[in-house]
Design an enzyme around this catalytic site. Structure first.
Site, mmCIF file in Angstrom:
data_model
loop_
_atom_site.group_PDB
_atom_site.id
_atom_site.type_symbol
_atom_site.label_atom_id
_atom_site.label_comp_id
_atom_site.label_asym_id
_atom_site.label_seq_id
_atom_site.Cartn_x
_atom_site.Cartn_y
_atom_site.Cartn_z
ATOM 1 N N CYS A 20 2.233 -29.515 35.398
ATOM 2 C CA CYS A 20 2.397 -30.000 36.770
ATOM 3 C C CYS A 20 1.123 -30.674 37.267
ATOM 4 C CB CYS A 20 2.804 -28.865 37.702
ATOM 5 S SG CYS A 20 4.463 -28.220 37.337
ATOM 6 N N ALA A 21 -0.012 -30.109 36.906
ATOM 7 C CA ALA A 21 -1.287 -30.730 37.287
ATOM 8 C C ALA A 21 -1.416 -32.104 36.642
ATOM 9 C CB ALA A 21 -2.453 -29.830 36.888
#
Length: 157
Positions: free
Chosen positions: A45-46
């Protein structure tokens, strides 16, 4: 409601990281990239949100806004935003209404029975409010096809 190509994008009002309401009507008249992601502070997600962050100039150049949505609370999303220097809105769908409206709810996420997260997915919405393109992951570790997202947004330009 559902997030089908050619249909009106489901409307939403969600809290941003500061606790302010963000209404999807603020996107009216411009193109938008709505990126749903499963969980703040996960590596994938980062990488996804940082890739969108690094391309913001290109999206802005064609009048498009990027918005991210997860089921995480606004505090976790705020810490995630700060840790990754994200400048676009990260919205909290803690009631899971929007992920259901867009049909991107992922039940029993990561083997956690009863826990529903957002399926990693991207919707490109035109200035008319209609969904022009979408991508849905089949595996949480898959990243969106970023070049195709950009191409789809530019095609609306």
């Amino acid at each position: 409601m559902s997030g089908e190509i050619g249909s009106k994008a489901p409307a939403f009002t969600l809290l941003d990281t500061e606790g302010n309401e963000f209404n999807s009507s603020s996107l009216t008249g411009k193109s938008a990239v709505i990126a749903f992601f499963p969980a703040a502070f996960s590596g994938v997600c980062a990488e996804e949100l940082c890739t969108f962050r690094d391309s913001l100039t290109e999206y802005s150049a064609v009048g498009a806004q990027v918005v991210a949505v997860s089921i995480d609370g606004r505090f976790a999303n705020g810490a995630f935003r700060d840790a990754n220097n994200i400048s676009f809105p990260i919205l909290s769908d803690y009631q899971r209404t929007t992920i259901n409206d867009y049909d991107v709810a992922w039940p029993d996420f990561a083997g956690m029975s009863g826990y529903t997260a957002a399926r990693r997915s991207v919707f490109v919405v035109g200035a008319d409010g209609n969904i022009a393109w979408k991508w849905l992951s089949d595996v949480p570790s898959d990243l969106p096809p970023f070049d195709e997202v950009k191409s789809q947004v530019q095609a609306l330009g």
